[in-house]
Design an enzyme around this catalytic site. Structure first.
Site, mmCIF file in Angstrom:
data_model
loop_
_atom_site.group_PDB
_atom_site.id
_atom_site.type_symbol
_atom_site.label_atom_id
_atom_site.label_comp_id
_atom_site.label_asym_id
_atom_site.label_seq_id
_atom_site.Cartn_x
_atom_site.Cartn_y
_atom_site.Cartn_z
ATOM 1 N N VAL A 11 0.829 -1.215 0.000
ATOM 2 C CA VAL A 11 0.000 0.000 0.000
ATOM 3 C C VAL A 11 0.861 1.261 0.000
ATOM 4 O O VAL A 11 0.653 2.176 -0.801
ATOM 5 C CB VAL A 11 -0.967 -0.015 1.209
ATOM 6 C CG1 VAL A 11 -1.597 1.353 1.435
ATOM 7 C CG2 VAL A 11 -2.060 -1.048 0.977
ATOM 8 N N LYS A 210 -14.162 0.787 5.664
ATOM 9 C CA LYS A 210 -13.192 -0.170 5.108
ATOM 10 C C LYS A 210 -13.547 -1.598 5.511
ATOM 11 O O LYS A 210 -13.534 -2.525 4.694
ATOM 12 C CB LYS A 210 -11.785 0.204 5.600
ATOM 13 C CG LYS A 210 -10.707 -0.791 5.267
ATOM 14 C CD LYS A 210 -10.452 -0.899 3.772
ATOM 15 C CE LYS A 210 -9.524 -2.065 3.460
ATOM 16 N NZ LYS A 210 -9.363 -2.303 2.040
ATOM 17 N N CYS A 266 -5.815 -9.176 3.478
ATOM 18 C CA CYS A 266 -6.880 -8.295 3.983
ATOM 19 C C CYS A 266 -8.133 -9.023 4.448
ATOM 20 O O CYS A 266 -8.504 -8.925 5.619
ATOM 21 C CB CYS A 266 -7.242 -7.272 2.914
ATOM 22 S SG CYS A 266 -5.900 -6.120 2.577
HETATM 23 P P1 NAD Z 1 3.162 -4.646 3.952
HETATM 24 O O1 NAD Z 1 3.520 -5.638 4.994
HETATM 25 O O2 NAD Z 1 3.405 -4.958 2.525
HETATM 26 O O3 NAD Z 1 3.889 -3.261 4.253
HETATM 27 C C1 NAD Z 1 3.978 -2.705 5.500
HETATM 28 C C2 NAD Z 1 5.339 -2.044 5.647
HETATM 29 O O4 NAD Z 1 5.376 -1.354 6.871
HETATM 30 C C3 NAD Z 1 6.502 -3.038 5.670
HETATM 31 O O5 NAD Z 1 7.411 -2.717 4.640
HETATM 32 C C4 NAD Z 1 7.118 -2.857 7.043
HETATM 33 O O6 NAD Z 1 8.517 -3.016 7.056
HETATM 34 C C5 NAD Z 1 6.704 -1.429 7.354
HETATM 35 N N1 NAD Z 1 6.738 -1.103 8.780
HETATM 36 C C6 NAD Z 1 6.300 -1.850 9.817
HETATM 37 N N2 NAD Z 1 6.515 -1.192 10.969
HETATM 38 C C7 NAD Z 1 7.081 0.001 10.655
HETATM 39 C C8 NAD Z 1 7.522 1.113 11.409
HETATM 40 N N3 NAD Z 1 7.428 1.130 12.735
HETATM 41 N N4 NAD Z 1 8.055 2.159 10.749
HETATM 42 C C9 NAD Z 1 8.155 2.157 9.405
HETATM 43 N N5 NAD Z 1 7.750 1.127 8.640
HETATM 44 C C10 NAD Z 1 7.219 0.066 9.257
HETATM 45 O O7 NAD Z 1 1.623 -4.322 4.200
HETATM 46 P P2 NAD Z 1 0.553 -3.783 3.139
HETATM 47 O O8 NAD Z 1 -0.019 -4.932 2.392
HETATM 48 O O9 NAD Z 1 1.122 -2.636 2.392
HETATM 49 O O10 NAD Z 1 -0.569 -3.266 4.118
HETATM 50 C C11 NAD Z 1 -0.408 -2.079 4.874
HETATM 51 C C12 NAD Z 1 -1.747 -1.712 5.457
HETATM 52 O O11 NAD Z 1 -2.684 -1.433 4.396
HETATM 53 C C13 NAD Z 1 -2.396 -2.811 6.293
HETATM 54 O O12 NAD Z 1 -3.097 -2.221 7.336
HETATM 55 C C14 NAD Z 1 -3.351 -3.469 5.317
HETATM 56 O O13 NAD Z 1 -4.428 -4.088 5.970
HETATM 57 C C15 NAD Z 1 -3.822 -2.272 4.512
HETATM 58 N N6 NAD Z 1 -4.291 -2.587 3.156
HETATM 59 C C16 NAD Z 1 -3.611 -3.494 2.393
HETATM 60 C C17 NAD Z 1 -4.045 -3.757 1.086
HETATM 61 C C18 NAD Z 1 -3.318 -4.752 0.234
HETATM 62 O O14 NAD Z 1 -3.866 -5.144 -0.809
HETATM 63 N N7 NAD Z 1 -2.120 -5.184 0.586
HETATM 64 C C19 NAD Z 1 -5.165 -3.092 0.580
HETATM 65 C C20 NAD Z 1 -5.821 -2.167 1.383
HETATM 66 C C21 NAD Z 1 -5.376 -1.920 2.663
#
Ligand code: NAD
Length: 437
Positions: A11, A210, A266
């Site tokens: 994201v 959401k 998700c």
């Molecule tokens: P992801 O695991 O791919 O990315 C999250 C990132 O956050 C990682 O790179 C991690 O290293 C970083 N991170 C963790 N703790 C941190 C900190 N303290 N400081 C800085 N960086 C930090 O996750 P994602 O799939 O991108 O999802 C992120 C959020 O978006 C979640 O809440 C998810 O539910 C939501 N979301 C995801 C999608 C999807 O399709 N993947 C769609 C809509 C919403």
């Protein structure tokens, strides 16, 4: 406008790269130093169609930079998106430790008015907690800084993330103050220009929207899966049912494809989270609870389906698997149905060999006992059944003669219904699918 995106995953990276493409100055921060090093070298650590080009172009044009220091994203940014992971805890609740860590870091380094935006999917009430964590850090340092906290949930789909971000069905912005609303409206102006509906709500409504969206989509999937199972018993065809109801505009045709149950980063965790949240507030989301239960049973049913094709006992038998990611066009295996299916087959004594176009690295970590094959045909070699778990396009037109020659027994279990039963049976396969007798 300058913005910071904290958390550079599926994201965060898409959000950062897309805003940079609109001309915004973006700093993306992540605690994963290896990820940031890769991005700085112009390599994109995840598979998402079109993302590498977008990132490279915006890095080159100096609108997109990367850092391991959240403080660097905080400095100079008017808007800060929190896009860190929010996984499930064992009780179904959401693990907010990363959101808390980022909020506290913002509190320690904030130097002037900013809008802090939760883009991570977070339970209702998290914006209030984010404000509390920031305030606490400011208090400790004896400082006073004005800021707003908003909610802007993300609805992008992995595999189609850039298109979804740039041409969304809607943008939901939840704020409780006019200044934040005006700033976020102006940031999303390129989407106003293409007339993407922008829904402004209060914060808790945006947070809940959401979960309502994901729970509803998950419900559609579980609904059609239950009907598919019923179809198998009575000789009906679930595809005709899906079309018969999907053409009704009140229902819509999307998310009515039967399969092995939903997975991904998700739907499973968000369904668990909102069900748990409702219970904690003294309410009950009975439909969501049922969706979770039906989905778990569907995945288990797939294991039984495979075993039934192997005389009820998979012990000592080789099973070929095509597709490991939770859906095509992504390398993401989080909560993929393939994990449940492969682990269950292995636990029953099967030897599983598999191929996926993009999820092999993830599979190496998640399924250490899985034999990984170089292509779809290698996954068939010597197997007593071939199981199609994820419907990558390249699996839709396989050379069936070659597959039949490679398999030890001509058994195909198609958990995505990407082949038609009659021609498969005419070609000499024992062909098993979902909801079509
Ligand atoms: P992801 O695991 O791919 O990315 C999250 C990132 O956050 C990682 O790179 C991690 O290293 C970083 N991170 C963790 N703790 C941190 C900190 N303290 N400081 C800085 N960086 C930090 O996750 P994602 O799939 O991108 O999802 C992120 C959020 O978006 C979640 O809440 C998810 O539910 C939501 N979301 C995801 C999608 C999807 O399709 N993947 C769609 C809509 C919403």
């Amino acid at each position: 406008m300058n913005i910071g995106v904290i958390g550079t995953g599926y994201v965060g990276l898409v959000t950062g790269a897309c805003f940079a493409e609109f001309g915004v100055q973006v700093v993306c921060a992540d605690i994963d130093a290896e990820k940031i090093a890769q991005l700085e070298r112009g390599e994109v650590p995840i598979y998402e169609p079109g993302l590498e080009d977008l990132v490279q172009r915006n890095v080159k044009q100096r609108r997109l930079t990367f850092t391991t220091q959240t403080s660097e994203a905080v400095a100079n940014s008017l808007v800060l998106f929190i896009a860190v992971s929010t996984p499930s805890l064992p009780d179904g609740n959401t693990d907010l430790r990363s959101v808390e860590a980022v909020s506290r870091e913002i509190g320690r380094t904030i130097d002037g008015y900013k809008v802090i935006v939760n883009k991570s999917t977070v339970p209702v009430g998290t914006a209030v907690r984010v404000r509390g964590w920031i305030d606490e850090e400011l208090r400790k340092a004896g400082r006073k800084v004005e800021f707003s906290v908003a909610s802007n949930p993300e609805f992008l789909r992995e595999g189609a993330a850039i298109g979804d971000f740039m041409r969304p069905d809607r943008v939901v912005i939840g704020t409780d103050d006019e200044q934040a609303t005006a700033i976020l409206r102006s940031l999303y102006r390129p989407l106003y220009l293409i007339e993407a509906p922008v829904l402004i709500t209060n914060v808790v409504t945006a947070e809940l929207t959401k979960y309502a969206a994901n729970a509803f989509l998950a419900a559609k999937i579980s609904f059609i899966n239950e009907f598919a199972n019923l179809c198998e018993d009575i000789g009906a065809d679930v595809h005709d049912i899906a079309r018969g109801i999907g053409l009704d505009r009140r229902i819509g045709s999307k998310f009515l494809h039967p399969g092995p149950g939903f997975g991904g980063s998700c739907f499973p965790k968000d369904a668990r989270s909102i069900a748990q949240f409702a219970r904690e507030t003294g309410n009950s989301l009975a439909i969501v609870e049922a969706v979770i239960d039906v989905n778990a049973r569907q995945q288990q049913r797939m294991v039984e389906k495979i075993a039934a094709c192997l005389d009820g006992d998979v012990r000592g038998k080789t099973v070929g698997v095509l597709g490991l990611s939770f859906k095509p066009e992504t390398d993401d295996m989080r909560d993929s149905p393939a994990l449940t299916i492969v682990r269950a087959l292995q636990a029953r004594g099967a030897r599983v060999q598999a191929y996926d176009p993009q999820a092999m690295d993830a599979a190496r970590k998640e399924l250490p006992d899985l034999t990984l094959c170089s292509d779809a045909y290698e996954a068939c070699r010597g197997a007593e059944a071939l199981v199609i778990v994820t419907e990558w396009n390249q699996f839709r037109m396989l050379d069936l003669d070659r597959i039949k020659a490679l398999l030890a027994r001509p058994v195909v279990v198609d958990l995505r219904n990407i082949y038609d039963p009659a021609p498969m049976r005419a070609a000499g396969f024992e062909y098993v699918c979902i909801g079509r007798s």
